[in-house]
Write a protein that holds these residues in place. Structure first.
Motif, PDB file in Angstrom:
ATOM      1  N   ASP A   1      -1.153   5.779   6.945  1.00 12.23           N
ATOM      2  CA  ASP A   1      -1.821   6.296   8.146  1.00 12.23           C
ATOM      3  C   ASP A   1      -2.521   5.118   8.846  1.00 12.23           C
ATOM      4  OD1 ASP A   1      -3.961   5.715   6.587  1.00 12.23           O
ATOM      5  OD2 ASP A   1      -4.608   7.779   6.278  1.00 12.23           O
TER       6      ASP A   1
ATOM      7  N   THR B   1      -5.580   4.121   9.245  1.00  9.02           N
ATOM      8  CA  THR B   1      -6.618   3.416   8.472  1.00  9.02           C
ATOM      9  C   THR B   1      -5.993   2.577   7.370  1.00  9.02           C
ATOM     10  OG1 THR B   1      -7.169   5.745   8.148  1.00  9.02           O
ATOM     11  CG2 THR B   1      -9.023   4.219   8.218  1.00  9.02           C
ATOM     12  N   GLY B   2      -4.986   3.166   6.677  1.00 13.24           N
ATOM     13  CA  GLY B   2      -4.325   2.447   5.587  1.00 13.24           C
ATOM     14  C   GLY B   2      -3.653   1.186   6.100  1.00 13.24           C
TER      15      GLY B   2
ATOM     16  N   THR C   1       0.844  -1.190   0.000  1.00 21.02           N
ATOM     17  CA  THR C   1       0.000   0.000   0.000  1.00 21.02           C
ATOM     18  C   THR C   1       0.882   1.243   0.000  1.00 21.02           C
ATOM     19  OG1 THR C   1      -1.663   1.242   1.240  1.00 21.02           O
ATOM     20  CG2 THR C   1      -0.165  -0.082   2.539  1.00 21.02           C
ATOM     21  N   THR C   2       0.312   2.364  -0.452  1.00 22.54           N
ATOM     22  CA  THR C   2       1.077   3.615  -0.395  1.00 22.54           C
ATOM     23  C   THR C   2       0.554   4.455   0.765  1.00 22.54           C
ATOM     24  OG1 THR C   2      -0.512   4.555  -1.934  1.00 22.54           O
ATOM     25  CG2 THR C   2       1.542   3.750  -2.867  1.00 22.54           C
ATOM     26  N   ASP C   3      -0.385   3.872   1.496  1.00 24.44           N
ATOM     27  CA  ASP C   3      -1.093   4.617   2.520  1.00 24.44           C
ATOM     28  C   ASP C   3      -0.634   4.163   3.904  1.00 24.44           C
ATOM     29  OD1 ASP C   3      -2.893   6.249   3.571  1.00 24.44           O
ATOM     30  OD2 ASP C   3      -4.687   5.174   2.915  1.00 24.44           O
TER      31      ASP C   3
END
Length: 446
Positions: A73, A75-76, A69-71
């Motif tokens: 935070d 939630t990511g 993933t690039t997320d």
């Protein structure tokens, strides 16, 4: 990228919430600016910030799921852990990856000293000046079709549920120049050079301009060449390109997949002339932006591959090391299938024969500067190659550019036919090496 300790905390909290006992995360952020110029004008200016993490989760049956993933935070990360957990029930049963036994071994020093990035205007100005100097260096030089000046900041981290936490930061700057000539009734000729350093301020752009100019000009008066067997001298870059093309020789994953020129029983065999030693040494002082740990969190180190001509080691991930009863070497990258690759070659002369060879006195020697078409001309599993090259015929110090020719041979035979290695080593993108002299290679001219 958020602070790594924050990421570690989010990951722990989310994993507990989801009932995940065992996981690891590898991530990196690259902040890059690069420029290209064309005939006195900026041609392309790119700025990018790429970040990504790979999350691996093991379930109760010890099978593994992987997601990227690039997320990063909370939630990511929660979503990534969840997805990887769901995927883990379809994971491979055989030779499933596990944590590296060295993921928590302390590393004495990890770099975190970034060089301040130079403004884009400065990059453009430096590259325009380089292009202009090349264009005015000789009337035949009509263009610099490929060029680039780039700077990047890299942050990397690895953490796992056993308490491993690693992070490091680097800055790297590089310049590449490739010039082309046009002269009436003559073939276009070219020359190129590359330099790398920690920051734009200490990049040797003048050295790069000079090397490109000298090479280009030395190719202007070219001649055809007779086909035959020659004593060939490989430039450091050409030798490392060839070594890289056959790196399955040392790659434990390739060996286990039976996609290699070696077998596990070859350790201790003499595979080359005793003049040659080859190490994979991520921490070599010349390696700008040296990584201190790999994708599995294993510390990188000096790995002896060939010592005085004897095959002494392979490159390992945690998984290949376990299967071959060895230590991981810090050469793994993380993913659904863990892959193994070299970090930075250090090739040097293990011994010097009594008779020194020199391009000043040698007669009818071919000096290969650059090999081309490595993707097409190499049969990595047969060990054979047939490659076009740029180079010169050198007779008692006089260089004559070769119009066009190919060099062919068997890589293991090349290693055995090394007759001399010079003392001076040079830095190339793939490592450091000296010039390497090889007896009896087949050269096909026009």
């Amino acid at each position: 990228m958020p602070n790594i300790n924050d990421i570690a905390n989010y990951a722990k909290e989310n994993a507990e919430k989801l009932g995940i006992k065992k996981f690891d995360i590898y991530g990196s952020t690259i902040d890059e600016t690069s420029v290209q110029v064309d005939q006195g004008e900026p041609k392309q200016v790119k700025a990018s910030n790429r970040s990504g993490v790979t999350v691996r989760v093991w379930n109760e049956h010890n099978t593994i799921g992987v997601t990227s993933t690039t997320d990063v935070d909370p939630t990511g990360l929660e979503l990534a852990l969840k997805t990887a957990y769901e995927a883990s029930f379809f994971g491979v049963k055989e030779n499933a990856p596990d944590f590296s036994p060295e993921a928590t071994v302390p590393i004495s020093h990890t770099p975190d000293d970034k060089t301040p990035q130079a403004p884009v205007s400065e990059l453009i100005e430096k590259l325009l000046r380089a292009e202009k100097e090349l264009l005015t260096a000789h009337p035949a030089i009509k263009g610099v079709p490929y060029n680039g000046l780039a700077q990047r900041d890299i942050d990397r981290f690895y953490l796992n549920s056993d308490g491993a936490v690693r992070k490091e930061s680097h800055s790297i700057a590089s310049v590449y120049l490739y010039s082309k000539t046009e002269e009436e009734n003559k073939k276009p000729r070219s020359g190129s050079a590359f330099r790398i350093s920690r920051g734009v301020g200490d990049l040797d752009i003048n050295g790069c301009i000079k090397e490109t100019t000298d090479k280009t000009i030395s190719h202007l008066n070219y001649e055809k060449i007779q086909s035959g067997k020659y004593l060939v001298v490989f430039s450091p870059d050409a030798f490392l390109s060839l070594l890289g093309a056959f790196s399955n020789l040392f790659n434990a994953q390739s060996i286990l997949d039976k996609q290699s020129l070696s077998t596990p029983d070859d350790l201790g065999k003499e595979i080359s002339s005793p003049l040659l030693s080859v190490y994979d040494d991520a921490l070599h002082p010349a390696n700008v932006g040296a990584e201190t740990f790999d994708g599995e969190g294993t510390p990188t180190r000096k790995v002896t591959l060939i010592e005085n001509g004897v095959l002494t080691g392979f490159l390992h991930s945690a998984g290949t090391a376990k299967r071959l009863n060895a230590q991981p070497t810090g050469n793994a990258s993380i993913g659904a299938k863990v892959s193994v690759s070299p970090n930075f070659y250090h090739v040097f002369a293990a011994a010097f024969p009594e008779q020194e060879l020199s391009l000043e006195t040698a007669e009818n020697v071919i000096f290969i500067d650059d090999l081309h078409a490595l993707h097409a001309g190499v049969k990595a599993l047969q060990g054979s190659f047939s490659l076009p090259f740029d180079g010169w015929l050198i007779h008692k110090g006089v260089k004559t550019s070769i119009e066009s020719a190919t060099v062919a041979g068997d890589f293991l035979q090349v290693l055995k036919s090394i007759v001399y290695m010079e003392k001076e080593v040079e830095l190339t993108p793939g490592g450091v090496a000296p010039r390497v002299w090889v007896e009896g290679l087949s050269i096909t001219g026009e």
